[in-house]
Design a protein around this motif. Structure first.
Motif, PDB file in Angstrom:
ATOM      1  N   ALA A  38       0.890  -1.097  -0.003  1.00  0.00           N
ATOM      2  CA  ALA A  38       0.058   0.003  -0.035  1.00  0.00           C
ATOM      3  C   ALA A  38       0.954   1.296  -0.169  1.00  0.00           C
ATOM      4  N   GLY A  39       0.309   2.367  -0.795  1.00  0.00           N
ATOM      5  CA  GLY A  39       1.142   3.633  -0.631  1.00  0.00           C
ATOM      6  C   GLY A  39       0.639   4.641   0.069  1.00  0.00           C
ATOM      7  N   ASN A  40      -0.421   4.654   1.007  1.00  0.00           N
ATOM      8  CA  ASN A  40      -1.065   5.371   1.836  1.00  0.00           C
ATOM      9  C   ASN A  40      -1.756   4.608   2.862  1.00  0.00           C
ATOM     10  N   GLY A  41      -2.298   5.419   3.754  1.00  0.00           N
ATOM     11  CA  GLY A  41      -3.055   4.868   4.970  1.00  0.00           C
ATOM     12  C   GLY A  41      -4.457   4.129   4.577  1.00  0.00           C
ATOM     13  N   ILE A  42      -5.051   4.980   3.855  1.00  0.00           N
ATOM     14  CA  ILE A  42      -6.432   4.577   3.404  1.00  0.00           C
ATOM     15  C   ILE A  42      -6.319   3.146   2.503  1.00  0.00           C
ATOM     16  N   GLU A  43      -5.202   3.110   1.735  1.00  0.00           N
ATOM     17  CA  GLU A  43      -5.028   1.715   1.087  1.00  0.00           C
ATOM     18  C   GLU A  43      -4.620   0.624   1.938  1.00  0.00           C
ATOM     19  N   ALA A  44      -3.789   1.200   2.875  1.00  0.00           N
ATOM     20  CA  ALA A  44      -3.354   0.167   4.090  1.00  0.00           C
ATOM     21  C   ALA A  44      -4.887  -0.445   4.791  1.00  0.00           C
ATOM     22  N   VAL A  45      -5.368   0.444   5.227  1.00  0.00           N
ATOM     23  CA  VAL A  45      -6.517  -0.172   6.157  1.00  0.00           C
ATOM     24  C   VAL A  45      -7.670  -0.879   5.106  1.00  0.00           C
ATOM     25  N   ALA A  46      -7.684  -0.533   3.790  1.00  0.00           N
ATOM     26  CA  ALA A  46      -8.720  -1.409   2.874  1.00  0.00           C
ATOM     27  C   ALA A  46      -8.074  -2.724   2.507  1.00  0.00           C
ATOM     28  N   LEU A  47      -6.741  -2.872   2.208  1.00  0.00           N
ATOM     29  CA  LEU A  47      -6.103  -3.929   2.045  1.00  0.00           C
ATOM     30  C   LEU A  47      -5.984  -4.953   3.268  1.00  0.00           C
ATOM     31  N   ALA A  48      -5.607  -4.340   4.300  1.00  0.00           N
ATOM     32  CA  ALA A  48      -5.564  -5.086   5.354  1.00  0.00           C
ATOM     33  C   ALA A  48      -6.929  -6.113   5.808  1.00  0.00           C
ATOM     34  N   GLY A  49      -8.203  -5.161   5.637  1.00  0.00           N
ATOM     35  CA  GLY A  49      -9.442  -5.777   5.706  1.00  0.00           C
ATOM     36  C   GLY A  49      -9.427  -7.135   4.638  1.00  0.00           C
ATOM     37  N   ARG A  50      -9.052  -6.767   3.781  1.00  0.00           N
ATOM     38  CA  ARG A  50      -9.446  -7.845   2.438  1.00  0.00           C
ATOM     39  C   ARG A  50      -8.471  -9.030   2.580  1.00  0.00           C
ATOM     40  N   LEU A  51      -7.125  -8.777   2.801  1.00  0.00           N
ATOM     41  CA  LEU A  51      -6.163  -9.832   2.880  1.00  0.00           C
ATOM     42  C   LEU A  51      -5.903 -10.397   4.213  1.00  0.00           C
ATOM     43  N   ALA A  52      -6.329  -9.844   5.225  1.00  0.00           N
ATOM     44  CA  ALA A  52      -6.142 -10.259   6.691  1.00  0.00           C
ATOM     45  C   ALA A  52      -4.723 -10.774   6.973  1.00  0.00           C
ATOM     46  N   PRO A  53      -3.706 -10.051   6.766  1.00  0.00           N
ATOM     47  CA  PRO A  53      -2.355 -10.134   7.179  1.00  0.00           C
ATOM     48  C   PRO A  53      -2.104 -10.463   8.372  1.00  0.00           C
ATOM     49  N   ASP A  54      -1.015 -11.282   8.798  1.00  0.00           N
ATOM     50  CA  ASP A  54      -0.527 -11.473  10.284  1.00  0.00           C
ATOM     51  C   ASP A  54       0.230 -10.346  10.875  1.00  0.00           C
ATOM     52  N   LEU A  55       0.859  -9.418   9.975  1.00  0.00           N
ATOM     53  CA  LEU A  55       1.376  -8.241  10.331  1.00  0.00           C
ATOM     54  C   LEU A  55       1.666  -7.194   9.543  1.00  0.00           C
ATOM     55  N   VAL A  56       1.588  -6.216   9.812  1.00  0.00           N
ATOM     56  CA  VAL A  56       1.470  -4.803   8.809  1.00  0.00           C
ATOM     57  C   VAL A  56       2.826  -3.899   9.108  1.00  0.00           C
ATOM     58  N   ILE A  57       3.585  -3.793   8.203  1.00  0.00           N
ATOM     59  CA  ILE A  57       4.908  -2.843   8.157  1.00  0.00           C
ATOM     60  C   ILE A  57       4.165  -1.465   7.868  1.00  0.00           C
ATOM     61  N   MET A  58       4.208  -0.524   8.750  1.00  0.00           N
ATOM     62  CA  MET A  58       3.519   0.748   8.570  1.00  0.00           C
ATOM     63  C   MET A  58       4.374   2.139   8.534  1.00  0.00           C
ATOM     64  N   ASP A  59       4.671   2.916   7.635  1.00  0.00           N
ATOM     65  CA  ASP A  59       5.180   4.204   7.679  1.00  0.00           C
ATOM     66  C   ASP A  59       4.429   5.049   8.267  1.00  0.00           C
ATOM     67  N   ILE A  60       4.779   6.081   9.013  1.00  0.00           N
ATOM     68  CA  ILE A  60       4.374   6.985   9.697  1.00  0.00           C
ATOM     69  C   ILE A  60       3.736   8.176   8.641  1.00  0.00           C
ATOM     70  N   ARG A  61       4.673   8.634   8.050  1.00  0.00           N
ATOM     71  CA  ARG A  61       4.365  10.049   7.152  1.00  0.00           C
ATOM     72  C   ARG A  61       3.723   9.485   5.946  1.00  0.00           C
ATOM     73  N   MET A  62       2.418   9.487   5.544  1.00  0.00           N
ATOM     74  CA  MET A  62       2.026   8.943   4.340  1.00  0.00           C
ATOM     75  C   MET A  62       0.777   9.713   4.188  1.00  0.00           C
ATOM     76  N   PRO A  63       0.501  10.090   2.496  1.00  0.00           N
ATOM     77  CA  PRO A  63      -0.770  10.731   2.457  1.00  0.00           C
ATOM     78  C   PRO A  63      -2.029  10.280   2.655  1.00  0.00           C
ATOM     79  N   LEU A  64      -2.984  11.151   2.585  1.00  0.00           N
ATOM     80  CA  LEU A  64      -4.507  10.829   2.623  1.00  0.00           C
ATOM     81  C   LEU A  64      -4.668  10.321   3.963  1.00  0.00           C
ATOM     82  N   LEU A  65      -4.118   9.521   4.816  1.00  0.00           N
ATOM     83  CA  LEU A  65      -4.356   8.807   5.859  1.00  0.00           C
ATOM     84  C   LEU A  65      -2.726   8.470   6.421  1.00  0.00           C
TER      85      LEU A  65
END
Length: 231
Positions: A38-65
């Motif tokens: 994912a390239g931004n927070g909104i994509e991250a939340v959406a993909l996590a809901g669809r893909l159900a990963p075990d772990l998410v690597i998350m940048d802090i400074r991202m666009p949109l969210l």
């Protein structure tokens, strides 16, 4: 190693080259599987809901969210999934660590860490442990402990939950929240390290906490420890 044994990872980073670097490093490990990017927070939340990963690597400074809010949605107290999140950022600042942990992150790593540290961090968090060195915990306690306590309006109910612990378990929780390692707790209480690990596991299970980070935040919310309790 079968796919079932692999840790399924979602990588969320807005810089494409950095994201590609994470994917290359982690996908080379036999126990990791990259399930999405994912390239931004909104994509991250959406993909996590669809893909159900075990772990998410998350940048802090991202666009949109930003990564803090995305972490809160994925791993915070209001999240049904309560995913494990490793926050990775160029900003090695206490404020970012504090906000990330409050949001529900299980660990924190700066981007200039060597690849071996990234791999170890993912394995640490995937195994159910928190990635936060005792010395970092102590520094955060000193600067932000009282803010954690004042940030909740539900301290009474949380205190009731803690009453399910035995006297010894409360003692161990207090030392964990004060930033002590298992070895330091063992020395302070004159017990073995494995016994400490057993106590910590029981505490997390009884209080329905994911890891030591959540235990630290909870202990401050209910006033079990204060900044003056640092060892």
């Amino acid at each position: 190693m079968t796919d079932r044994a692999r840790t399924r990872i979602l990588v969320c980073e807005d810089h494409e080259l950095v994201r590609a670097g994470y994917v290359t490093i982690l996908s080379a490990q036999p126990d990791f599987e990259i399930v999405g990017e994912a390239g931004n927070g909104i994509e991250a939340v959406a993909l996590a809901g669809r893909l159900a990963p075990d772990l998410v690597i998350m940048d802090i400074r991202m666009p949109l969210l930003d990564g803090i809010e995305a972490t809160r949605r994925l791993a915070g107290p209001e999240s049904a999934a309560e995913l494990k999140v490793l926050v990775v950022t160029t900003f090695n600042l206490d404020q970012y660590v504090f906000e990330a942990l409050r949001a529900g992150a299980s660990g924190f790593l700066v981007k200039d860490s060597p690849p071996a540290d990234l791999i170890a961090a993912v394995r640490t968090i995937a195994s159910g442990n928190a990635l936060l060195a005792p010395e970092v915990t102590r520094r955060l306690i000193g600067r932000f402990g009282e803010r954690i306590k004042h940030s909740t309006g539900n301290a009474g109910k949380i205190r009731e939950v803690v009453e399910v612990l035995t006297d010894r378990e409360r003692e161990v929780l207090k030392l964990v929240a004060a930033g002590m390692s298992n070895a330091e707790i063992a020395a302070a209480l004159f017990i073995g390290i494995e016994t400490v690990k057993t106590y910590v596991s029981r505490i997390l299970a009884k209080l329905h906490l994911r890891d030591r980070v959540q235990a630290v935040v909870l202990a401050y919310k209910i006033g079990l420890v204060t900044a003056d309790d640092q060892p």
